[in-house]
Design an enzyme around this catalytic site. Structure first.
Site: not given
Ligand code: RRO
Length: 306
Positions: A23, A131, A266
């Site tokens: 993700s 996050c 990723g």
């Molecule tokens: O959207 C983000 O800034 C973000 C998310 Br959701 C996450 O889980 N990890 C990250 O490093 N950025």
């Protein structure tokens, strides 16, 4: 690629190979996910989706640093009611498991979004409780064992699909958090989300990212992620999905030996393209064959023997 050496049963999900899209950097449209599967991914995980649409942070949201990227996107997403259209379309075109990443600002929100995603066809959920920089969600939930337990129990009661929980490295003891998640019913644990980080521009003397603080991904965090997987494997019996700086088969094998049953990729897509999944799978397969193993499951946790 087809090889019995690579098949994995991950909390009931059948994967043809143990590589998954992490993700984060990609994964909203069914079309982008299709491209990742064409590149060889054994499963895909969407970017995190919440109850309501969110614009995310102001630019710049990503900065390249030595050995990685620092991002602070700020959870931009269209909200689950819009996103269900992408889930439906993705289910039509993908021939691998689709995992929907979910966040919320309360246990009720995590459960409501998870239920909508599951009812629309998600094969599993991954709870983003890690996050590193959005207030009142992500790691603010995942660093408190009691709050985390409540979220997981609420989601487990709302859905009949496997629930993965993505953990933060930005805690004193990831094993303690993993234990709380496992006791609350997590079906698998993903380790790790990004490491809290920042970059400052010497010319402007200012932080570079719009949000100032971000999360570091890429090869710089791989040894941290391997250590986290190792610590979790020592503590709990729940399957672990390794994530953090994986760019080639050697990286992936390191995670399996530490205790991971599958891996997520990723940041490496940014430099290697979507074919990184096939390249990593082929390398793992050749390694297993050379070492005389019949299946990747045989090397999970092998470094814990002594
Ligand atoms: O959207 C983000 O800034 C973000 C998310 Br959701 C996450 O889980 N990890 C990250 O490093 N950025």
């Amino acid at each position: 690629m087809k090889s019995n050496r690579l098949t994995v049963n991950l909390a009931g999900l059948k994967l043809a190979n143990p590589t998954m899209l992490a993700s984060g950097i990609l994964g909203y449209s069914a079309e982008t996910l299709e491209g990742i599967v064409a590149g060889g991914a054994g499963a895909v995980i969407t970017k995190s989706v919440g109850l309501k649409p969110r614009a995310g942070y102001a630019n710049p949201t990503v900065v390249q640093v030595d050995c990685g990227l620092i991002n602070a996107m700020g959870l931009p997403n269209p909200g689950i009611d819009e996103f269900v259209k992408e889930i439906r379309q993705a289910k039509k075109v993908l021939n691998v498991p689709l995992v929907v990443s979910v966040y919320g600002f309360s246990e009720e929100e995590y459960a409501a979004v998870s239920k909508k995603a599951a009812d629309t066809g998600a094969d599993a959920l991954e709870l983003n409780v890690s996050c590193p920089h959005v207030k009142e969600t992500g790691s603010e939930i995942g660093q408190k064992p009691e709050t985390l337990s409540k979220v997981i129990k609420k989601v487990k009661a709302a859905v009949d699909k496997p629930v993965f929980v993505k953990l933060s490295p930005n805690v004193t003891s990831i094993a303690d958090i993993a234990e709380a998640a496992a006791k609350a019913g997590a079906d698998a644990l993903t380790a790790i989300n990004t490491v809290k980080a920042m970059a400052i521009d010497p010319e402007t003397s200012m932080p570079i990212l719009g949000n100032k603080l971000g999360g570091l991904s890429g090869s710089a965090i791989k040894p941290i992620a391997v250590r986290c997987v190792y610590d979790i494997y020592e503590r709990v019996k729940v399957p672990i999905i390794g994530c953090g700086g994986i760019a080639n088969w050697r990286d992936a094998v390191e995670f399996f030996l530490a205790g991971a049953s599958a891996v997520q990729i990723g940041t490496a897509i940014a430099t290697k393209g979507s074919s990184v999944f096939r390249a990593v799978s082929r390398g793992i397969d050749a390694y297993l064959k050379r070492k005389g193993f019949k299946n990747v499951g045989e090397i999970v946790g092998l470094s814990h023997r002594c």
